[in-house]
Design a protein around this motif. Structure first.
Motif, mmCIF file in Angstrom:
data_model
loop_
_atom_site.group_PDB
_atom_site.id
_atom_site.type_symbol
_atom_site.label_atom_id
_atom_site.label_comp_id
_atom_site.label_asym_id
_atom_site.label_seq_id
_atom_site.Cartn_x
_atom_site.Cartn_y
_atom_site.Cartn_z
ATOM 1 N N GLU A 49 21.069 9.952 2.947
ATOM 2 C CA GLU A 49 20.878 10.374 4.337
ATOM 3 C C GLU A 49 21.995 11.346 4.718
ATOM 4 N N PRO A 50 21.813 12.102 5.796
ATOM 5 C CA PRO A 50 22.862 13.037 6.195
ATOM 6 C C PRO A 50 24.204 12.326 6.348
ATOM 7 N N SER A 51 25.219 12.842 5.677
ATOM 8 C CA SER A 51 26.498 12.150 5.590
ATOM 9 C C SER A 51 27.664 13.096 5.844
ATOM 10 N N VAL A 52 28.790 12.498 6.231
ATOM 11 C CA VAL A 52 30.053 13.222 6.291
ATOM 12 C C VAL A 52 30.603 13.242 4.860
ATOM 13 N N VAL A 53 30.806 14.411 4.311
ATOM 14 C CA VAL A 53 31.254 14.536 2.925
ATOM 15 C C VAL A 53 32.667 15.106 2.918
ATOM 16 N N ILE A 54 33.597 14.348 2.336
ATOM 17 C CA ILE A 54 34.992 14.759 2.252
ATOM 18 C C ILE A 54 35.305 15.103 0.801
ATOM 19 N N GLY A 55 35.839 16.284 0.558
ATOM 20 C CA GLY A 55 36.160 16.697 -0.802
ATOM 21 C C GLY A 55 37.592 17.184 -0.904
ATOM 22 N N TRP A 56 38.299 16.688 -1.904
ATOM 23 C CA TRP A 56 39.697 17.086 -2.132
ATOM 24 C C TRP A 56 39.772 18.033 -3.337
ATOM 25 N N SER A 57 40.482 19.143 -3.184
ATOM 26 C CA SER A 57 40.754 20.065 -4.279
ATOM 27 C C SER A 57 39.445 20.544 -4.920
ATOM 28 N N LEU A 58 39.225 20.277 -6.206
ATOM 29 C CA LEU A 58 37.960 20.636 -6.846
ATOM 30 C C LEU A 58 36.781 20.026 -6.095
ATOM 31 N N GLY A 59 36.963 18.810 -5.597
ATOM 32 C CA GLY A 59 35.904 18.147 -4.834
ATOM 33 C C GLY A 59 35.516 18.913 -3.586
ATOM 34 N N GLY A 60 36.455 19.711 -3.052
ATOM 35 C CA GLY A 60 36.131 20.529 -1.896
ATOM 36 C C GLY A 60 35.141 21.633 -2.225
ATOM 37 N N LEU A 61 35.260 22.210 -3.410
ATOM 38 C CA LEU A 61 34.275 23.201 -3.849
ATOM 39 C C LEU A 61 32.890 22.571 -3.943
ATOM 40 N N ILE A 62 32.846 21.353 -4.482
ATOM 41 C CA ILE A 62 31.562 20.664 -4.633
ATOM 42 C C ILE A 62 30.981 20.313 -3.267
ATOM 43 N N ALA A 63 31.839 19.853 -2.347
ATOM 44 C CA ALA A 63 31.370 19.522 -0.995
ATOM 45 C C ALA A 63 30.797 20.757 -0.305
ATOM 46 N N GLN A 64 31.498 21.885 -0.434
ATOM 47 C CA GLN A 64 31.021 23.123 0.182
ATOM 48 C C GLN A 64 29.698 23.556 -0.435
ATOM 49 N N ASN A 65 29.604 23.482 -1.754
ATOM 50 C CA ASN A 65 28.369 23.883 -2.431
ATOM 51 C C ASN A 65 27.207 22.959 -2.059
ATOM 52 N N LEU A 66 27.510 21.677 -1.884
ATOM 53 C CA LEU A 66 26.491 20.718 -1.456
ATOM 54 C C LEU A 66 25.969 21.086 -0.071
ATOM 55 N N GLY A 154 36.503 21.350 -15.519
ATOM 56 C CA GLY A 154 36.988 21.408 -14.145
ATOM 57 C C GLY A 154 37.934 22.571 -13.936
ATOM 58 N N LEU A 155 38.842 22.791 -14.893
ATOM 59 C CA LEU A 155 39.738 23.937 -14.804
ATOM 60 C C LEU A 155 38.965 25.254 -14.897
ATOM 61 N N ASN A 156 37.911 25.271 -15.704
ATOM 62 C CA ASN A 156 37.068 26.477 -15.786
ATOM 63 C C ASN A 156 36.435 26.802 -14.434
ATOM 64 N N ILE A 157 36.007 25.731 -13.729
ATOM 65 C CA ILE A 157 35.424 25.932 -12.404
ATOM 66 C C ILE A 157 36.463 26.537 -11.465
ATOM 67 N N LEU A 158 37.691 25.997 -11.502
ATOM 68 C CA LEU A 158 38.758 26.530 -10.649
ATOM 69 C C LEU A 158 39.060 27.985 -10.991
ATOM 70 N N GLN A 159 38.933 28.336 -12.270
ATOM 71 C CA GLN A 159 39.200 29.713 -12.690
ATOM 72 C C GLN A 159 38.141 30.692 -12.196
ATOM 73 N N LYS A 160 36.887 30.272 -12.224
ATOM 74 C CA LYS A 160 35.793 31.237 -12.099
ATOM 75 C C LYS A 160 35.042 31.231 -10.769
ATOM 76 N N VAL A 161 35.003 30.078 -10.091
ATOM 77 C CA VAL A 161 34.121 29.963 -8.922
ATOM 78 C C VAL A 161 34.712 30.683 -7.707
ATOM 79 N N ASP A 162 33.854 31.375 -7.002
ATOM 80 C CA ASP A 162 34.234 32.076 -5.772
ATOM 81 C C ASP A 162 33.120 31.835 -4.744
ATOM 82 N N LEU A 163 33.419 31.012 -3.739
ATOM 83 C CA LEU A 163 32.415 30.652 -2.736
ATOM 84 C C LEU A 163 32.733 31.269 -1.372
#
Length: 230
Positions: A49-66, A154-163
């Protein structure tokens, strides 16, 4: 969340789910591809269900993409010590490219020691750096060691992803928390993020580094409750 979890009101504790990413902690789910898309799809499958999603560091990229690809799953997001782009370039503050390249190289030699070094960088600059490093190690190394594939990818994601372009278009409320002493996400990212999306509500912890939920639990608890209640 450990000690922080116990500081939260009981009614909030009952509503929180703390999820380890695949390859971390007790989560040994194997993904066909370990990339941002697959991690986002995995997270979406955990939310009913619609939720508050908290993401730290790499998890923040995933939260934003979600929030961008699964808007029906997200009521708001909290981004903790994170950035839409982690790598530094001529237009964006971030981690120097050779730092992550070095960590990727060291992972192949001794990934446990490399994890410890990376944890130390996350606490660097904090007034309580030594205690924070110990606390981070106790949390991360008290369970199964992170899988090497998860660390490398995970480090590859930090290197390459641009959101950055994606961040401009987010429709849900966004709350971003920064540590002024963070050596991985420079505090100047705060203003860059606001230039991308002026609707983002940012908060700055003056004496915190990359792990504010460890170095300043009380202030972080207040921020988290404010995000939930907003």
């Amino acid at each position: 969340m450990g000690e922080l979890y116990t500081l939260l009101p009981v009614e909030i504790q009952q509503r929180i789910r703390c999820l380890d990413l695949p390859g971390y902690g007790d989560n040994r789910v194997e993904l066909a591809e370990y990339d941002l898309c697959s991690l986002t799809d995995w997270l979406a499958a955990q939310i009913n269900e619609p939720s508050v999603v908290i993401g730290w560091s790499l998890g923040g990229l995933i939260a934003q993409n979600l929030a961008f690809h699964y808007p029906d799953k997200v009521s708001k997001i909290g981004l903790v010590s994170t950035s839409p782009r982690f790598m530094q370039d001529e237009t964006w503050p971030g981690i120097k490219p050779d730092v992550l390249t070095l960590f990727l190289s060291q992972l192949s030699q001794d990934h446990v020691k490399t994890v410890e070094r990376f944890l130390a960088i996350q606490a660097m600059g904090s007034d309580s750096a030594r205690q924070d490093i110990t606390a981070l190690k106790n949390v991360v190394l008290s369970v199964l060691p992170p899988e090497q594939t998860a660390l490398k990818k995970g480090l590859n994601i930090l290197q390459k992803v641009d959101l950055r372009e994606q961040l401009k278009q987010l429709a849900c409320p966004v709350f971003a928390l920064f540590g002024k002493l963070d050596s991985l996400v420079p505090i100047s990212v705060e203003q860059e993020v606001l230039m991308l999306n002026p609707n983002i509500q940012t908060t700055r912890f003056e004496k915190c580094s990359h792990a504010p939920f460890i170095s300043d639990k009380i202030k972080f608890k207040t921020w988290l409750l404010d995000v939930i209640a907003a």
